[in-house]
Design a protein around this motif. Sequence first.
Motif, mmCIF file in Angstrom:
data_model
loop_
_atom_site.group_PDB
_atom_site.id
_atom_site.type_symbol
_atom_site.label_atom_id
_atom_site.label_comp_id
_atom_site.label_asym_id
_atom_site.label_seq_id
_atom_site.Cartn_x
_atom_site.Cartn_y
_atom_site.Cartn_z
ATOM 1 N N UNK A 8 42.353 126.350 16.618
ATOM 2 C CA UNK A 8 41.396 125.402 17.203
ATOM 3 C C UNK A 8 41.185 124.205 16.288
ATOM 4 N N UNK A 9 40.665 123.127 16.878
ATOM 5 C CA UNK A 9 40.202 121.943 16.140
ATOM 6 C C UNK A 9 41.250 121.428 15.155
ATOM 7 N N UNK A 10 42.455 121.218 15.685
ATOM 8 C CA UNK A 10 43.566 120.730 14.876
ATOM 9 C C UNK A 10 43.437 119.227 14.641
ATOM 10 N N UNK A 11 42.959 118.503 15.647
ATOM 11 C CA UNK A 11 42.706 117.057 15.545
ATOM 12 C C UNK A 11 43.967 116.276 15.139
ATOM 13 N N UNK A 12 45.092 116.574 15.774
ATOM 14 C CA UNK A 12 46.303 115.813 15.490
ATOM 15 C C UNK A 12 46.055 114.328 15.791
ATOM 16 N N UNK A 13 46.483 113.465 14.866
ATOM 17 C CA UNK A 13 46.283 112.033 15.032
ATOM 18 C C UNK A 13 44.987 111.531 14.436
ATOM 19 N N UNK A 14 44.241 112.417 13.787
ATOM 20 C CA UNK A 14 42.974 112.015 13.176
ATOM 21 C C UNK A 14 43.210 111.029 12.025
ATOM 22 N N UNK A 15 44.211 111.318 11.200
ATOM 23 C CA UNK A 15 44.370 110.589 9.944
ATOM 24 C C UNK A 15 45.093 109.249 10.123
ATOM 25 N N UNK A 16 44.637 108.243 9.385
ATOM 26 C CA UNK A 16 45.310 106.943 9.395
ATOM 27 C C UNK A 16 45.904 106.600 8.032
ATOM 28 N N UNK A 55 46.776 109.858 21.828
ATOM 29 C CA UNK A 55 47.051 109.415 20.466
ATOM 30 C C UNK A 55 48.288 108.524 20.416
ATOM 31 N N UNK A 56 48.517 107.901 19.270
ATOM 32 C CA UNK A 56 49.661 107.003 19.134
ATOM 33 C C UNK A 56 50.968 107.778 19.287
ATOM 34 N N UNK A 93 47.339 113.477 26.782
ATOM 35 C CA UNK A 93 48.651 113.971 26.380
ATOM 36 C C UNK A 93 48.760 115.469 26.624
ATOM 37 N N UNK A 94 47.622 116.161 26.673
ATOM 38 C CA UNK A 94 47.641 117.579 27.033
ATOM 39 C C UNK A 94 48.188 117.764 28.448
ATOM 40 N N UNK A 95 47.849 116.827 29.338
ATOM 41 C CA UNK A 95 48.372 116.906 30.707
ATOM 42 C C UNK A 95 49.888 116.708 30.720
ATOM 43 N N UNK A 96 50.386 115.832 29.854
ATOM 44 C CA UNK A 96 51.834 115.631 29.760
ATOM 45 C C UNK A 96 52.521 116.905 29.271
ATOM 46 N N UNK A 390 48.191 100.716 20.850
ATOM 47 C CA UNK A 390 49.300 99.845 20.455
ATOM 48 C C UNK A 390 49.869 99.145 21.681
ATOM 49 N N UNK A 391 50.045 97.836 21.590
ATOM 50 C CA UNK A 391 50.598 96.997 22.670
ATOM 51 C C UNK A 391 49.674 96.886 23.891
#
Length: 415
Positions: A8-16, A55-56, A93-96, A390-391
């Motif tokens: 749970x609570x992986x938060x992929x894409x959190x970090x910049x 996410x990006x 993206x979960x739906x994808x 982006x874009x």
Amino acid sequence: MYKFAHVSDIHLGFQDKKELQKIEQEVFEEVVCTCIKQKVDFVLITGDLFHRNLPEMRVQRFAFKNFKKLYDAKIPIYVVYGSHDFSPIEYSVIDLLTDVGYLTKVSKEHTNNEKTELDFTEDPKTKVKLVGISGRTAGIDKENYENLELPVLDNSFKIFLFHIGIDELNSSSEIDTNSIPIESLPKGFDYYAGGHVHVFSHKQVKNLGEICYPGTPFAGYHSDLEENAKQVKRGFVIVEFDNKIKNVKFCEIKKTDYELLEFNANGKTANALNIEILKKISQIIPENKIILLKVQGELKSGKTTEVNFIEFKEKLLQSGAREVNVNRINLFSKKYHIEKIEAGKKEELENKIFEENIKKIKTEQPELSGEKGILFAKELLQFLKEPINTNEKKIDYQKRISAAVLAMMGIEMEK
């Protein structure tokens, strides 16, 4: 004997920041690798798989690559949305990932006569029945638990997935507005798979069953990183079962070392604080570590901007630190002091600010006052935090955010 993984609570894409992005991905790759090596029968993900619903592209590519590994290993993955995954009007993206068959959403919610009805999903191999409720921003999903109606329960092994805190299991002294009383959970399940709480917790609750929060494998909020530095274990769980739970094993993941440096500014000048911080920095070995600088208190003289955080960060990075994270939210200057609100996490600070201000507002609309007003304000703030993609053109971004806010308010946007 069967077994499943609960993440749970992986938060992929959190970090910049590059190094933190690297750790974030290394951690998730280890989760995937361990699940394949352990030959789990299926995986549960109980919300906040991603930090944003879209996410990006680099994050999406990384996620697809790793979920394909599980798919190729014939390990199904069952998910519910977390508050960060969810959007009331946009595709996620979960739906994808669901459309290509990598994930299966088990939160099949629909409303009938003001009742929230749920349908079971059955795992083909183990015949386990799964059902769940997705998380929503600011605890809007709490209403779903108040009028819950489940399918007829039988003697099969059953799992309930959810993404919300439990009042009685909250280890913090702070009130979590995104939590429910334990009595709101439906009875009759063998395992309650929780998300939203970032610290591992496993409880056997009388008259209910086993409730588990695996916590976050990494996440990366400053409060998470501080807990990492204080040796709070991060990872996920693997559960063994037949007709009942046999074992819940916590699988720790640690991909880096930490050093927490805390400073109290009370009664000090900005110059004296600079000298103290610089001296401490020169005494540590920052190489290959995440360094956390936490400075709080009220300066006797000087401005907070006179504290040389940029210089400290550059010095630590030049000495080999993987990353430097600065927390100065509770640092104040006596001359420029504003009334501060005591709070730990960012979310707690937001709660207190909303609570203090909403109670001053006189309104005849109950949804804008009290706890409902706080939840509404938090959900609105979440949408307003959304960055431009982006874009994405500025006008399209404005339309997207406007549509999301209006949908939250139950207003359909004119086409």
